[in-house]
Scaffold this motif. Structure first.
Motif, PDB file in Angstrom:
ATOM      1  N   ASN A 207       0.157   4.458   0.456  1.00 22.98           N
ATOM      2  CA  ASN A 207       0.718   4.343   1.803  1.00 22.98           C
ATOM      3  C   ASN A 207      -0.306   4.182   2.918  1.00 22.98           C
ATOM      4  O   ASN A 207       0.049   3.788   4.020  1.00 22.98           O
ATOM      5  N   VAL A 208      -1.558   4.459   2.626  1.00 24.18           N
ATOM      6  CA  VAL A 208      -2.599   4.218   3.633  1.00 24.18           C
ATOM      7  C   VAL A 208      -3.480   3.036   3.211  1.00 24.18           C
ATOM      8  O   VAL A 208      -3.642   2.080   3.950  1.00 24.18           O
ATOM      9  N   LEU A 209      -4.004   3.096   1.983  1.00 22.87           N
ATOM     10  CA  LEU A 209      -4.883   2.004   1.543  1.00 22.87           C
ATOM     11  C   LEU A 209      -4.111   0.793   1.012  1.00 22.87           C
ATOM     12  O   LEU A 209      -4.718  -0.246   0.731  1.00 22.87           O
ATOM     13  N   ALA A 210      -2.786   0.913   0.866  1.00 21.31           N
ATOM     14  CA  ALA A 210      -1.959  -0.186   0.352  1.00 21.31           C
ATOM     15  C   ALA A 210      -2.409  -0.642  -1.035  1.00 21.31           C
ATOM     16  O   ALA A 210      -2.340  -1.821  -1.374  1.00 21.31           O
ATOM     17  N   ILE A 211      -2.891   0.309  -1.825  1.00 25.05           N
ATOM     18  CA  ILE A 211      -3.317   0.018  -3.194  1.00 25.05           C
ATOM     19  C   ILE A 211      -2.332   0.680  -4.153  1.00 25.05           C
ATOM     20  O   ILE A 211      -2.277   1.913  -4.239  1.00 25.05           O
ATOM     21  N   PRO A 212      -1.529  -0.121  -4.870  1.00 21.38           N
ATOM     22  CA  PRO A 212      -0.596   0.486  -5.819  1.00 21.38           C
ATOM     23  C   PRO A 212      -1.384   1.085  -6.977  1.00 21.38           C
ATOM     24  O   PRO A 212      -2.356   0.485  -7.432  1.00 21.38           O
ATOM     25  N   VAL A 213      -1.013   2.264  -7.417  1.00 24.06           N
ATOM     26  CA  VAL A 213      -1.755   2.887  -8.513  1.00 24.06           C
ATOM     27  C   VAL A 213      -0.828   3.229  -9.661  1.00 24.06           C
ATOM     28  O   VAL A 213       0.356   3.487  -9.473  1.00 24.06           O
ATOM     29  N   LEU A 214      -1.401   3.199 -10.858  1.00 24.62           N
ATOM     30  CA  LEU A 214      -0.689   3.614 -12.048  1.00 24.62           C
ATOM     31  C   LEU A 214      -1.041   5.081 -12.279  1.00 24.62           C
ATOM     32  O   LEU A 214      -2.187   5.398 -12.580  1.00 24.62           O
ATOM     33  N   PRO A 215      -0.064   5.975 -12.117  1.00 29.11           N
ATOM     34  CA  PRO A 215      -0.350   7.379 -12.384  1.00 29.11           C
ATOM     35  C   PRO A 215      -0.194   7.643 -13.876  1.00 29.11           C
ATOM     36  O   PRO A 215       0.659   7.038 -14.528  1.00 29.11           O
ATOM     37  N   GLY A 216      -1.045   8.485 -14.418  1.00 29.87           N
ATOM     38  CA  GLY A 216      -0.905   8.810 -15.842  1.00 29.87           C
ATOM     39  C   GLY A 216      -1.943   9.802 -16.284  1.00 29.87           C
ATOM     40  O   GLY A 216      -2.759  10.272 -15.491  1.00 29.87           O
ATOM     41  N   ALA A 413      -0.166  -6.557  -3.302  1.00 27.12           N
ATOM     42  CA  ALA A 413      -1.058  -5.963  -4.301  1.00 27.12           C
ATOM     43  C   ALA A 413      -0.245  -5.563  -5.533  1.00 27.12           C
ATOM     44  O   ALA A 413      -0.693  -5.719  -6.670  1.00 27.12           O
ATOM     45  N   ARG A 414       0.974  -5.086  -5.298  1.00 26.60           N
ATOM     46  CA  ARG A 414       1.828  -4.685  -6.417  1.00 26.60           C
ATOM     47  C   ARG A 414       2.253  -5.913  -7.232  1.00 26.60           C
ATOM     48  O   ARG A 414       2.329  -5.867  -8.457  1.00 26.60           O
ATOM     49  N   LYS A 415       2.493  -7.006  -6.513  1.00 30.76           N
ATOM     50  CA  LYS A 415       2.882  -8.258  -7.183  1.00 30.76           C
ATOM     51  C   LYS A 415       1.750  -8.703  -8.117  1.00 30.76           C
ATOM     52  O   LYS A 415       1.982  -9.056  -9.273  1.00 30.76           O
ATOM     53  N   ARG A 416       0.514  -8.651  -7.598  1.00 29.00           N
ATOM     54  CA  ARG A 416      -0.618  -9.048  -8.440  1.00 29.00           C
ATOM     55  C   ARG A 416      -0.740  -8.134  -9.655  1.00 29.00           C
ATOM     56  O   ARG A 416      -0.949  -8.585 -10.776  1.00 29.00           O
ATOM     57  N   LEU A 417      -0.562  -6.845  -9.423  1.00 30.33           N
ATOM     58  CA  LEU A 417      -0.652  -5.883 -10.526  1.00 30.33           C
ATOM     59  C   LEU A 417       0.374  -6.215 -11.605  1.00 30.33           C
ATOM     60  O   LEU A 417       0.069  -6.230 -12.802  1.00 30.33           O
ATOM     61  N   THR A 418       1.591  -6.506 -11.170  1.00 29.66           N
ATOM     62  CA  THR A 418       2.657  -6.821 -12.128  1.00 29.66           C
ATOM     63  C   THR A 418       2.347  -8.130 -12.853  1.00 29.66           C
ATOM     64  O   THR A 418       2.461  -8.225 -14.073  1.00 29.66           O
ATOM     65  N   GLU A 419       1.967  -9.145 -12.079  1.00 30.38           N
ATOM     66  CA  GLU A 419       1.701 -10.458 -12.672  1.00 30.38           C
ATOM     67  C   GLU A 419       0.558 -10.436 -13.677  1.00 30.38           C
ATOM     68  O   GLU A 419       0.545 -11.200 -14.629  1.00 30.38           O
ATOM     69  N   ARG A 420      -0.426  -9.570 -13.412  1.00 28.07           N
ATOM     70  CA  ARG A 420      -1.600  -9.565 -14.285  1.00 28.07           C
ATOM     71  C   ARG A 420      -1.580  -8.428 -15.297  1.00 28.07           C
ATOM     72  O   ARG A 420      -2.613  -8.061 -15.834  1.00 28.07           O
ATOM     73  N   THR A 421      -0.396  -7.859 -15.503  1.00 29.59           N
ATOM     74  CA  THR A 421      -0.241  -6.833 -16.540  1.00 29.59           C
ATOM     75  C   THR A 421       0.654  -7.405 -17.642  1.00 29.59           C
ATOM     76  O   THR A 421       1.756  -7.885 -17.359  1.00 29.59           O
TER      77      THR A 421
END
Lengths: 489, 489
Positions: A207-216, A413-421
């Motif tokens: 919510n601040v850095l606009a970087i989606p993260v995978l928690p785990g 950023a989330r779109k890129r994460l999804t597309e490249r996963t």
């Protein structure tokens, strides 16, 4: 005709920018590491320090770190933790108390052997973390169950000697916060470590850095030494590689046993506490730059940007400069961090390129023609082209535009994460997918043997998640987890 | 009768407090150094670190340091300076560049000789200040007159090995800010150093810490090595000794010449800059405690207090605890930092003593009888006795009461400073006056010979002022200055 002129001017300026920028930065697509070095230098973010592996954080980058600190600190305090300051120096013998811990850090230690003009009787180590000192003070400060939970945090510099330094990502000295807490039960410790992981780190990063993260969870081989569980926030950088952004550990009773962190319960019995530790560092700065940057330089999400808006006076006549000053004041009055650029030199084109390179979210341009039309021209750093806005609407429009941009940057950023996963079912497919991004594979299929196999190609298990992308339950992990595998920084 | 009861109860509680406190702290009048050690321990402010001379800053004290940082930082930023972060480690050879500088620090240096598992080719020093690194980066970052003034500041830890450590006052590691600036002219440098001295330090010390300071120049022998002028803020502690709270230096062109901090002027000529440096540290924490403390412990001015008000539930029944919670919420809503104490143990008397020891400005007590009368009992930490306030008026009254208390604490400290300062005309009188406070003597009468004479009895010239107690003009000092002389920490 006015519009035609505007377009032509914009186009000329745009090709000017392209020409400038090509001189300035390596291409992000063809040479990502070089682009990173270039942008650190040209956007005046950091220099190498005089001792190899150390870093000078320049004002523009330090202003971002101050915002990071303040955002993370507020979230940490909201969980009830208090800040302390522990000493930089630790007697060498104290690090030997927890054997597993020493083994993890020993080659990374910087050792002071001389002080006060003579050789020390016992060498002291420059803290690689304050973990041992936290252990000592918690053992002392905790007496009864009424002292629990004890929730402590520290913002400080730490030193881990780096053989292959890289600014912000791996430096011999870095800035970070480390939290250490002690609890009466495993349940309470697990709940708190999870809260830090989700409400502090994940919330801040997204919510601040606009970087989606995978928690785990980390896999057993990637777990922090001494932890019974390591929770991680993994992010995808612009080149498809992973960066671990922050971690939160359940330390079980291992650490408390080593440091004698005990308490007297309500029945008068001495009990051992359950502890956690968690940290985030200036490494997040590298993650911020590598997540959002493009060929023109940084792109900063509005919530972290030192200047959310730069107002450029296109000409240096009084009328233009006065108007630009008024805009800055109007924006400041509605809480927008704005910066005036009324410099006479360099010329407009170069100044615009400079702010683009520095990733300022919105660039407002004011010139005599704009003023004649009672409007300004503006460009969003995350979009191509320019638009105009009536002067009178600026203060009411810009805040919403910044919010929109914040959301769009996270979504992109989330779109890129999804597309490249890629979801894969064999180790070979995982290896292939990790060339360009992340792979998701059943942990039961991969296993620790498959993990070792991938490690040979510098591909690691970044985290283990539930099938729907959530962090597993620490107290009762789901049986059918998936592994996220990738190359990583 | 109700009032009679109230008085009796208050009196019993008060003698309870006195009894408790006598057990807790040494007397401030008869053993000030022991009182200081006691209060640091009992108010949970600081512990010794595991390496001699180092310090653990506990949460309650660190919360004060965070407020100090934030107040000082805001004032520094208002002058236009930007924060940076420079490395902890400095190559030993770099400290040799400025000979005068090295001579000042050499015995205090901590030296890292081993790192990364082996002996270093060149030892590195743990920064005693970042002065040399500031010199190097300013030389690099400043090219043209358009880069001036360059106004930089850093918040960091520094290390100066201490043989006779004393928590907060002299520790081998301490936290501080150091500013370094470069200017085109002496006039600009002098004006800026003065602005920092008056608008940052003096304003903060007086208006936030409620510590009146004597602004002035250091005498030539007390001047910072390499400075052409050192401006200081000197304060009087509870025992009549002086504490230097912060300094701001004009470095002339000495430092710029040593580090080659030059610029090209508008005519294309290379010119040497004029630099300043200025700093304040965790030493101010010691000054805060020693300025305002009394036999019962700390007394904190409201603007720096972590909790401005503590609301004590006298009994642990639901009605009382709920009422106390409501009061805390009501005070928080009007911006008062309030803390609830609804602990079941220890008993009320011991809890009240604890908050008194910790110097919380206002203690609000709520019990069943107070609630029956729709009022609360409260005590100001800077006054004897207790008063009552209607419950309904709390939120409107307390903020004004805190402001009043802030002003009163400054006025009282100023009164002590005046009362314990004697105007004298001979060196013998100055020596006598310095036994209990400060002496003011004509600098022309004292001179450097008289200064050396006093130094033999550990009495120093704290600063030189104009006859009306102002700081002299840096560019054109008045001829008839007076010297403030005192024993000092």
């Amino acid at each position: 005709m006015f519009i035609g002129l505007r377009r032509r001017r914009a186009k000329e300026q745009y090709s000017g920018l392209v020409a400038e920028r090509q001189k300035i930065l390596a291409s992000i697509d063809t040479d990502f590491p070089r682009w990173y070095q270039d942008v650190l230098e040209k956007a005046e973010l950091a220099d190498n320090g005089p001792v190899r592996g150390t870093m000078v954080i320049r004002p523009y980058a330090y202003a971002m770190w101050e915002r990071m600190q303040s955002e993370v600190d507020a979230r940490i305090k909201a969980t009830g933790a208090e800040n302390v300051y522990l000493p930089l120096f630790i007697p060498q013998s104290h690090l030997e108390r927890e054997a597993e811990h020493v083994e993890g850090f020993s080659p990374e230690l910087a050792v002071v052997t001389h002080a006060g003009g003579k050789e020390l009787t016992e060498p002291v180590v420059v803290r690689p973390t304050s973990e041992t000192v936290f252990g000592e003070v918690m053992a002392k400060w905790i007496q009864s169950h009424r002292d629990l939970p004890m929730l402590l945090n520290q913002w400080a510099n730490v030193v881990r000697w780096e053989m292959r330094p890289r600014l912000f990502l791996r430096t011999s000295e870095f800035l970070w916060q480390e939290g250490h807490t002690a609890h009466a039960t495993r349940e309470d410790a697990a709940a708190y470590a999870t809260r830090i992981h989700l409400e502090v780190y994940k919330d801040f990063l997204e919510n601040v850095l606009a970087i989606p993260v995978l928690p785990g969870f980390k896999s057993p081989s990637e777990r922090f030494a001494g932890a019974i569980n390591t929770m991680t926030c993994e992010a995808m950088m612009g080149d498809g590689k992973a960066l671990q952004m922050a971690t939160s550990h359940e330390l079980g009773q291992n650490f408390a046993t080593a440091f004698d962190i005990t308490y007297t319960d309500s029945h008068g019995q001495v009990q051992t506490t359950w502890t956690t530790s968690w940290g985030s560092s200036t490494r997040m700065m590298g993650g911020l730059f590598m997540s959002h940057g493009d060929d023109s330089g940084l792109r900063l999400p509005p919530r972290i940007a030192p200047h959310q808006v730069v107002v450029i006076a296109v000409k240096d006549d009084d009328r233009t400069v006065d108007a630009a000053k008024h805009i800055v004041a109007d924006l400041a009055a509605v809480g927008v961090r704005s910066r005036l650029d009324a410099r006479v030199t360099p010329g407009f084109g170069r100044r615009a390129t400079e702010w683009e390179l520095k990733g300022v979210p919105i660039r407002v341009e004011v010139g005599p023609r704009d003023l004649d039309a009672a409007q300004v021209t503006y460009a969003r750093r995350d979009a191509e082209g320019k638009s105009t806005l009536p002067l009178a609407d600026l203060a009411s429009t810009i805040p919403a535009l910044l919010d929109q941009m914040q959301d769009d940057m996270l979504a992109n950023a989330r779109k890129r994460l999804t597309e490249r996963t890629r979801h894969v079912s064999t180790i070979d497919e995982a290896r292939e997918a990790a060339k360009t991004g992340f792979a998701v594979i059943d942990w039961a299929v991969l296993g620790e043997a498959g993990e070792q196999e991938l490690n040979k190609d510098a591909i690691t298990v970044r985290c283990l998640q539930t099938r729907d992308g959530q962090m597993p339950d620490p107290l009762n992990p789901e049986p059918d987890l998936v592994a996220i595998v990738a190359r990583a920084y």
